[in-house]
Design a protein around this motif. Structure first.
Motif, PDB file in Angstrom:
ATOM      1  N   THR A  65      -6.380   0.152  -5.971  1.00  0.00           N
ATOM      2  CA  THR A  65      -6.826  -1.201  -5.663  1.00  0.00           C
ATOM      3  C   THR A  65      -6.542  -1.509  -4.194  1.00  0.00           C
ATOM      4  N   LEU A  66      -6.968  -2.679  -3.748  1.00  0.00           N
ATOM      5  CA  LEU A  66      -6.756  -3.052  -2.351  1.00  0.00           C
ATOM      6  C   LEU A  66      -5.264  -3.176  -2.052  1.00  0.00           C
ATOM      7  N   THR A  67      -4.504  -3.734  -2.981  1.00  0.00           N
ATOM      8  CA  THR A  67      -3.059  -3.857  -2.781  1.00  0.00           C
ATOM      9  C   THR A  67      -2.406  -2.490  -2.651  1.00  0.00           C
ATOM     10  N   TYR A  68      -2.814  -1.558  -3.505  1.00  0.00           N
ATOM     11  CA  TYR A  68      -2.233  -0.219  -3.444  1.00  0.00           C
ATOM     12  C   TYR A  68      -2.687   0.508  -2.186  1.00  0.00           C
ATOM     13  N   LEU A  69      -3.902   0.269  -1.732  1.00  0.00           N
ATOM     14  CA  LEU A  69      -4.379   0.888  -0.495  1.00  0.00           C
ATOM     15  C   LEU A  69      -3.549   0.421   0.695  1.00  0.00           C
ATOM     16  N   ILE A  70      -3.195  -0.864   0.717  1.00  0.00           N
ATOM     17  CA  ILE A  70      -2.340  -1.377   1.792  1.00  0.00           C
ATOM     18  C   ILE A  70      -0.998  -0.655   1.790  1.00  0.00           C
ATOM     19  N   PHE A  71      -0.435  -0.488   0.615  1.00  0.00           N
ATOM     20  CA  PHE A  71       0.843   0.224   0.486  1.00  0.00           C
ATOM     21  C   PHE A  71       0.719   1.652   1.015  1.00  0.00           C
ATOM     22  N   GLN A  72      -0.339   2.345   0.638  1.00  0.00           N
ATOM     23  CA  GLN A  72      -0.504   3.729   1.080  1.00  0.00           C
ATOM     24  C   GLN A  72      -0.713   3.821   2.583  1.00  0.00           C
ATOM     25  N   ARG A  73      -1.481   2.887   3.137  1.00  0.00           N
ATOM     26  CA  ARG A  73      -1.731   2.934   4.578  1.00  0.00           C
ATOM     27  C   ARG A  73      -0.442   2.707   5.362  1.00  0.00           C
ATOM     28  N   VAL A  74       0.401   1.822   4.888  1.00  0.00           N
ATOM     29  CA  VAL A  74       1.676   1.585   5.579  1.00  0.00           C
ATOM     30  C   VAL A  74       2.568   2.823   5.486  1.00  0.00           C
ATOM     31  N   ILE A  75       2.623   3.434   4.306  1.00  0.00           N
ATOM     32  CA  ILE A  75       3.472   4.617   4.129  1.00  0.00           C
ATOM     33  C   ILE A  75       2.941   5.790   4.945  1.00  0.00           C
ATOM     34  N   ASP A  76       1.605   5.997   4.927  1.00  0.00           N
ATOM     35  CA  ASP A  76       1.027   7.146   5.627  1.00  0.00           C
ATOM     36  C   ASP A  76       1.140   6.999   7.144  1.00  0.00           C
ATOM     37  N   SER A  77       0.781   5.833   7.656  1.00  0.00           N
ATOM     38  CA  SER A  77       0.765   5.630   9.105  1.00  0.00           C
ATOM     39  C   SER A  77       2.078   5.088   9.634  1.00  0.00           C
ATOM     40  N   GLN A  78       2.923   4.560   8.749  1.00  0.00           N
ATOM     41  CA  GLN A  78       4.187   3.909   9.133  1.00  0.00           C
ATOM     42  C   GLN A  78       3.947   2.776  10.118  1.00  0.00           C
ATOM     43  N   ASN A  79       2.757   2.199  10.056  1.00  0.00           N
ATOM     44  CA  ASN A  79       2.360   1.141  10.989  1.00  0.00           C
ATOM     45  C   ASN A  79       2.299  -0.183  10.234  1.00  0.00           C
ATOM     46  N   ILE A  80       3.277  -1.050  10.494  1.00  0.00           N
ATOM     47  CA  ILE A  80       3.314  -2.357   9.837  1.00  0.00           C
ATOM     48  C   ILE A  80       2.108  -3.193  10.252  1.00  0.00           C
ATOM     49  N   GLY A  81       1.635  -3.000  11.469  1.00  0.00           N
ATOM     50  CA  GLY A  81       0.468  -3.743  11.940  1.00  0.00           C
ATOM     51  C   GLY A  81      -0.773  -3.433  11.131  1.00  0.00           C
ATOM     52  N   LEU A  82      -0.972  -2.152  10.797  1.00  0.00           N
ATOM     53  CA  LEU A  82      -2.128  -1.763   9.985  1.00  0.00           C
ATOM     54  C   LEU A  82      -2.022  -2.355   8.584  1.00  0.00           C
ATOM     55  N   GLU A 127       1.897  -1.240 -12.133  1.00  0.00           N
ATOM     56  CA  GLU A 127       1.273  -0.438 -13.181  1.00  0.00           C
ATOM     57  C   GLU A 127       0.584   0.793 -12.608  1.00  0.00           C
ATOM     58  N   ILE A 128      -0.056   0.630 -11.447  1.00  0.00           N
ATOM     59  CA  ILE A 128      -0.735   1.756 -10.807  1.00  0.00           C
ATOM     60  C   ILE A 128       0.272   2.733 -10.223  1.00  0.00           C
ATOM     61  N   PHE A 129       1.309   2.211  -9.601  1.00  0.00           N
ATOM     62  CA  PHE A 129       2.333   3.066  -8.984  1.00  0.00           C
ATOM     63  C   PHE A 129       3.025   3.943 -10.025  1.00  0.00           C
ATOM     64  N   VAL A 130       3.287   3.390 -11.192  1.00  0.00           N
ATOM     65  CA  VAL A 130       4.021   4.122 -12.226  1.00  0.00           C
ATOM     66  C   VAL A 130       3.133   5.114 -12.963  1.00  0.00           C
ATOM     67  N   THR A 131       1.864   4.785 -13.170  1.00  0.00           N
ATOM     68  CA  THR A 131       1.009   5.607 -14.026  1.00  0.00           C
ATOM     69  C   THR A 131       0.211   6.653 -13.243  1.00  0.00           C
ATOM     70  N   THR A 132      -0.674   6.234 -12.371  1.00  0.00           N
ATOM     71  CA  THR A 132      -1.581   7.177 -11.700  1.00  0.00           C
ATOM     72  C   THR A 132      -1.271   7.396 -10.229  1.00  0.00           C
ATOM     73  N   GLY A 133      -0.463   6.525  -9.631  1.00  0.00           N
ATOM     74  CA  GLY A 133      -0.185   6.669  -8.207  1.00  0.00           C
ATOM     75  C   GLY A 133      -1.407   6.468  -7.331  1.00  0.00           C
ATOM     76  N   GLY A 134      -2.374   5.702  -7.833  1.00  0.00           N
ATOM     77  CA  GLY A 134      -3.586   5.435  -7.067  1.00  0.00           C
ATOM     78  C   GLY A 134      -4.635   6.525  -7.159  1.00  0.00           C
ATOM     79  N   ALA A 135      -4.386   7.565  -7.948  1.00  0.00           N
ATOM     80  CA  ALA A 135      -5.354   8.665  -8.082  1.00  0.00           C
ATOM     81  C   ALA A 135      -6.399   8.332  -9.133  1.00  0.00           C
ATOM     82  N   PHE A 136      -7.411   9.189  -9.225  1.00  0.00           N
ATOM     83  CA  PHE A 136      -8.468   9.094 -10.230  1.00  0.00           C
ATOM     84  C   PHE A 136      -9.249   7.770 -10.141  1.00  0.00           C
ATOM     85  N   GLY A 137      -9.403   7.246  -8.930  1.00  0.00           N
ATOM     86  CA  GLY A 137     -10.209   6.035  -8.757  1.00  0.00           C
ATOM     87  C   GLY A 137      -9.533   4.760  -9.205  1.00  0.00           C
ATOM     88  N   THR A 138      -8.211   4.715  -9.194  1.00  0.00           N
ATOM     89  CA  THR A 138      -7.490   3.517  -9.618  1.00  0.00           C
ATOM     90  C   THR A 138      -6.813   2.807  -8.446  1.00  0.00           C
TER      91      THR A 138
END
Length: 292
Positions: free
Chosen positions: A246-263, A233-244
Motif C-alpha cells: 500500500t502507499l503507507t508501506y511504500l513510504i516505509f520501504q522508501r525511507v528504509i531503502d534510501s535512508q532519506n527522511i525527506g523522501l 498486517e502487511i508487515f507481519v504477513t507478506t512484507g509488501g510482496a505479492f502486490g500487497t
C-alpha cells in the motif's frame, strides 16, 4: 440561556485544550512539509543543527515517478473498498441477528465484539500461523477434510488474505454501531408492515436499511480514515510482496531503502493528499445521509 460572560469564560477555559490539540496536529504536519523539501539522511550522519540540503520538489518527483507509486495507490483503494464492503454487509447481517432474543445473547455479543480489542500485529500473526499456514493452518485442514488441495493464502491470494484479516478486526466495530442503530428502530413500523403483508426482504429494504443509512455512513467514514494507513498486517504477513504494498508501506520501504527522511516525508504528503481526496469524495457522496 448562556450569557455573553459565560460564553467568554467557556472559550477561555477551552483555549488551552484547543491550542494543545492544534499544536499536536500542526507541528508534525509542518515538520513533514519542511523535511519533504530537504535531503535529510540521519542514518548516514546528517544532523539538524548542521543544516540540511534544500532539494525543492526533487523528493516529490522522485517518489511519484517510482514505478511502484500508482500500483500502491490502487492497492490501497482496493484494500479499503474490500474491507468496507465486507464489514458493512456482514455487520448489517450480524447486527440483525444479535438483535433477536436468544439464549446467551450477552455472551455472544461480547465474543463478536472481542476481535476489535486484539492488536493488529497479534491478529496478523494468529491468522498467518494458525489459520492460513499452508501445512498446519486451520483452513488447510478444512480444505483437506473436503478433499481439496490446501491453499497457500498469503502467496496465492495475498490481497484477499489481508482484506480478510483486516475485515475480521473491523467487523466488530461495524456490528456494534449498526446494532445500536437497529435497536433504536421503532418496532411498530415493522409490525405495521408485517400486518400489511410485506415480506421480510421488502421490510428490510424499505424500513430497516433507510434507518441504518446514517450508521452506515459513520462506519464508512471512520473506518476509511484508519484503513488508509494499514501497515502492521502487511508487515507481519507478506512484507509488501505479492502486490500487497500500500502507499503507507511504500513510504516505509522508501525511507528504509534510501535512508532519506525527506523522501519519506514527500510520500507522507502524498498520503495526506490521497486521504483528503477520499474523505471529500465520501463526504459528498455518502456523507449527505448525515443531514437527513
Amino acid at each position: 440561556m448562556a450569557t455573553k460572560a459565560s460564553r467568554s469564560a467557556a472559550r477561555i477555559m477551552m483555549a488551552p485544550a484547543v491550542v494543545l490539540l492544534l499544536g499536536w496536529m500542526l507541528v508534525p504536519l509542518i515538520m513533514t512539509l519542511y523535511f519533504s523539501f530537504k535531503r535529510y539522511l540521519p542514518l548516514r550522519g546528517d544532523s539538524l543543527d548542521r543544516g540540511l540540503d534544500w532539494v525543492g520538489f526533487d523528493n516529490y518527483v522522485r517518489f511519484i515517478s517510482s514505478s511502484s507509486f500508482w500500483p500502491s495507490v490502487q492497492t490501497t483503494l482496493v484494500m479499503v473498498g474490500g474491507v468496507l464492503i465486507i464489514t458493512v454487509v456482514l455487520g448489517i447481517l450480524l447486527a440483525m441477528l444479535l438483535d433477536q432474543p436468544f439464549f446467551g445473547q450477552g455472551v455472544v455479543r461480547i465474543l463478536v465484539i472481542a476481535p476489535f480489542f486484539v492488536m493488529p500485529t497479534v491478529s496478523a500473526l494468529v491468522w498467518k500461523n494458525m489459520m492460513m499456514d499452508p501445512v498446519n493452518g486451520v483452513l488447510s485442514h478444512l480444505w483437506r477434510f473436503f478433499g481439496a488441495e490446501p491453499v497457500s493464502w498469503l502467496s496465492d491470494v495475498p490481497l484477499g488474505s489481508i482484506v480478510l484479516i483486516v475485515s475480521w478486526q473491523w467487523l466488530p466495530f461495524a456490528t456494534l454501531i449498526l446494532l445500536t442503530a437497529i435497536q433504536s428502530l421503532d418496532s411498530e413500523q415493522l409490525e405495521a408492515a408485517e400486518m400489511d403483508g410485506a415480506p421480510p426482504l421488502r421490510r428490510f429494504w424499505h424500513i430497516v436499511l433507510p434507518h441504518l443509512s446514517r450508521a452506515i455512513t459513520i462506519v464508512i467514514l471512520i473506518q476509511t480514515i484508519f484503513l488508509l494507513s494499514i501497515f502492521a498486517e502487511i508487515f507481519v504477513t507478506t512484507g509488501g510482496a505479492f502486490g500487497t504494498r500500500t502507499l503507507t508501506y511504500l513510504i516505509f520501504q522508501r525511507v528504509i531503502d534510501s535512508q532519506n527522511i525527506g523522501l519519506g516525508s514527500a510520500g507522507g504528503v502524498y498520503a495526506i493528499i490521497l486521504a483528503n481526496i477520499v474523505a471529500i469524495f465520501l463526504m459528498r457522496i455518502v456523507g449527505k445521509n448525515l443531514d437527513k
